[in-house]
Design a protein around this motif. Sequence first.
Motif, PDB file in Angstrom:
ATOM      1  N   ILE A 382      25.780 -51.626 -51.158  1.00 10.64           N
ATOM      2  CA  ILE A 382      25.227 -52.227 -51.114  1.00 10.64           C
ATOM      3  C   ILE A 382      23.972 -50.488 -50.765  1.00 10.64           C
ATOM      4  O   ILE A 382      23.354 -50.241 -50.214  1.00 10.64           O
ATOM      5  CB  ILE A 382      24.081 -53.015 -51.545  1.00 10.64           C
ATOM      6  N   PRO A 383      23.500 -49.378 -52.380  1.00 12.61           N
ATOM      7  CA  PRO A 383      22.921 -48.486 -51.299  1.00 12.61           C
ATOM      8  C   PRO A 383      21.337 -47.923 -51.557  1.00 12.61           C
ATOM      9  O   PRO A 383      20.868 -48.986 -51.733  1.00 12.61           O
ATOM     10  CB  PRO A 383      23.162 -47.170 -52.723  1.00 12.61           C
ATOM     11  N   PRO A 384      21.051 -47.412 -50.313  1.00 11.82           N
ATOM     12  CA  PRO A 384      19.405 -47.845 -50.516  1.00 11.82           C
ATOM     13  C   PRO A 384      18.212 -47.431 -51.630  1.00 11.82           C
ATOM     14  O   PRO A 384      18.908 -46.700 -52.447  1.00 11.82           O
ATOM     15  CB  PRO A 384      19.175 -47.031 -48.936  1.00 11.82           C
ATOM     16  N   ALA A 385      17.033 -48.290 -51.795  1.00  8.07           N
ATOM     17  CA  ALA A 385      16.251 -47.206 -52.280  1.00  8.07           C
ATOM     18  C   ALA A 385      15.834 -47.295 -52.233  1.00  8.07           C
ATOM     19  O   ALA A 385      14.481 -46.766 -52.010  1.00  8.07           O
ATOM     20  CB  ALA A 385      15.825 -49.182 -52.698  1.00  8.07           C
ATOM     21  N   ILE A 389      17.878 -42.353 -58.207  1.00  9.93           N
ATOM     22  CA  ILE A 389      19.543 -43.103 -58.164  1.00  9.93           C
ATOM     23  C   ILE A 389      20.762 -43.238 -57.754  1.00  9.93           C
ATOM     24  O   ILE A 389      21.454 -42.407 -58.253  1.00  9.93           O
ATOM     25  CB  ILE A 389      19.783 -43.731 -59.626  1.00  9.93           C
ATOM     26  N   TYR A 390      21.803 -44.062 -57.438  1.00  8.38           N
ATOM     27  CA  TYR A 390      22.562 -44.154 -56.912  1.00  8.38           C
ATOM     28  C   TYR A 390      23.319 -45.593 -58.070  1.00  8.38           C
ATOM     29  O   TYR A 390      22.951 -45.555 -59.100  1.00  8.38           O
ATOM     30  CB  TYR A 390      22.483 -45.471 -55.852  1.00  8.38           C
ATOM     31  N   PRO A 391      24.716 -44.797 -58.218  1.00 12.08           N
ATOM     32  CA  PRO A 391      25.548 -44.661 -58.957  1.00 12.08           C
ATOM     33  C   PRO A 391      25.855 -45.930 -59.185  1.00 12.08           C
ATOM     34  O   PRO A 391      25.737 -46.885 -59.951  1.00 12.08           O
ATOM     35  CB  PRO A 391      27.044 -44.374 -59.644  1.00 12.08           C
ATOM     36  N   VAL A 535      15.480 -41.687 -65.517  1.00 16.81           N
ATOM     37  CA  VAL A 535      16.049 -40.470 -64.363  1.00 16.81           C
ATOM     38  C   VAL A 535      15.043 -41.326 -62.856  1.00 16.81           C
ATOM     39  O   VAL A 535      15.859 -41.311 -61.369  1.00 16.81           O
ATOM     40  CB  VAL A 535      14.979 -39.305 -64.203  1.00 16.81           C
ATOM     41  N   GLU A 536      14.136 -41.450 -63.278  1.00 18.41           N
ATOM     42  CA  GLU A 536      13.290 -42.880 -62.090  1.00 18.41           C
ATOM     43  C   GLU A 536      14.229 -44.168 -61.359  1.00 18.41           C
ATOM     44  O   GLU A 536      14.223 -45.117 -62.951  1.00 18.41           O
ATOM     45  CB  GLU A 536      11.879 -41.874 -62.140  1.00 18.41           C
ATOM     46  N   ARG A 537      13.902 -44.288 -60.368  1.00 21.43           N
ATOM     47  CA  ARG A 537      14.749 -46.162 -60.201  1.00 21.43           C
ATOM     48  C   ARG A 537      13.543 -46.761 -60.668  1.00 21.43           C
ATOM     49  O   ARG A 537      14.028 -48.042 -61.280  1.00 21.43           O
ATOM     50  CB  ARG A 537      14.311 -46.229 -58.101  1.00 21.43           C
TER      51      ARG A 537
END
Length: 617
Positions: A382-385, A389-391, A535-537
Amino acid sequence: MTLTSAPKVDAASGNGDGCRMTGAHALMDALRRHGVDTIFGYPGGAILPIYDALHVAESEGWLRHVLVRHEQGGTHAADAYARATGRVGVCFGTSGPGATNLVTGIATAQMDSVPMVVITGQVPRTAIGTDAFQETDIFGITLPIVKHSWVVRDPADLASVVAQAFHIAASGRPGPVLIDIPKDVGQEEFDYVPVEPGTVIPAGFRATPPPDLAAVADALALIKAANRPLLYVGGGAVAASAHDSLKVLAERYQLPVTTTLMGKGAFDENHPLALGMLGMHGTAYANFAVTDCDLLIAVGARFDDRVTGKLDTFAPRARVIHFEIDPAEIGKNRRADVAVLGDVGASLAALVELSLQDTPETRTAAWLERIKDWKQRYPLTIPPAEGSIYPQEVLLAVRELASDAIVTTDVGQHQMWAAQYLRNGPRGWISSAGLGTMGFGMPAALGAQVACPDRRVVCIAGDASVLMNIQELGTLAQYDLPVKVVIVNNHWQGMVRQWQESFYEERYSASDMLKGMPDFEMLARSFGVEGVKIVERSELKSGLAAALASPHPTLVDVHVRRGENCYPMVPPGCSNAQMVGLPSHPELAMDPKRNCPACGAVTSSDHRFCPSCGSAL
């Protein structure tokens, strides 16, 4: 003389025997009798007589033709139609380049065992072999990638050929068949005699035998005696609609379940017994389980190299039960201790029925506890926020917002992330597994949407893959199919880049797609499809939610981190226990510890195989 309209033939009574009609109209009537209501295709000179008859069929209201923008798109759409419904998919193409454009889609269906009838136009009979305009020997070209094929030289044979084609495509191990029809065969009038479905058995055809009950009993005895069993489920279970029996069996004997890429959806992926996908990009706990099991129960799976890794290290201490419909697969890559040949659905149903005769004694409590521990220690990342953006975040958002969707994919990193993070129901996962066909996802999504108009359909695409059939945006627009195309855009051929980083000393040869990449949002709009760029989280969930709520086709271009790799990963030629890119190595944290005699790595004393080299401890 070509008829301008097709004589109506009573399909129920068979009235119409001896009706005078053209080969093209006879073909359409034969397709109607076999339940065809949708055809994907693209017209051309040699197939025009058939399209003229198709026009009549559409005007009568029993047939829908979907005009794709490229013949390859038509094959993928018909393929997905079949996968989503379990029915035979049908597509049309003309001679020459029209026919050769179908080849990739036919090979895709053949590798994934998808029932499909492909009908091509051909130059007139008198021109065959003369190198006529747009002549190719599509019969010869496709021989290695079809179950059977025909060149129809007499229109009186059409009804019988169509009946045989549907029978062969859907029976046994499903697959594609091809019917090549010269132009003048479609134009020629003759006395049409209908052939009803199932009344013509192809010469040499062997029906699938019922399961051997003695073999089923032997399989059950092994299951009851196993301490560390594992269900290994492939696409054959999906094709056989065996999910209900699979669930009963897994729960009755508390069997953990791992699936192949083709097997996704055969077992509820939210179930506590589910381990997700195994193999090259499988979950760590699925790969550890298959390495450590003492009984492997293969259900409609073919021991593919992307699943097994180094074959002689795949389930090295396990006995094997193999439920399979294709006798050619038994013992091909792995010897089975018990082989149950026959329809997988019927075989599992027989196994369940036999199991109901006694009270199950489950022996898997300790095994399930070990797997539970692996799940806790080896979760998918679970990637860090933070940062770009992580895939993985894109797939997690799709899972949250569209949990009920039919999902199609292109091929590459995004495909593997989708397989890892999405959880699908029966026939809810459609992906090119065996051939790995880039450009499959979007035409597959339109085929699935046509097949299931009331279902939500989401295509997970890569920025490189989607360009290979980007023209099908026009098909989505023409028919206003509410497909949602989500591009996981890292501006690379992502899987190629990952391999170049890992195995070719970061020599990124011809894999960077940044220069020349279109503005997908604007490109979609130019086709008449809604386009969104994220583009942005902070825009990710709201943008996806708005797109998913639209009643129209929508393309969502999500820009993600460029250098992210898809892990875990089993390097080629390695054991499934030799995964790289894991967030942690739980065995290293367990006590007491010991050194692997083969490579010296420190590992846990309660583990039977080294997590670094896969050697037995």
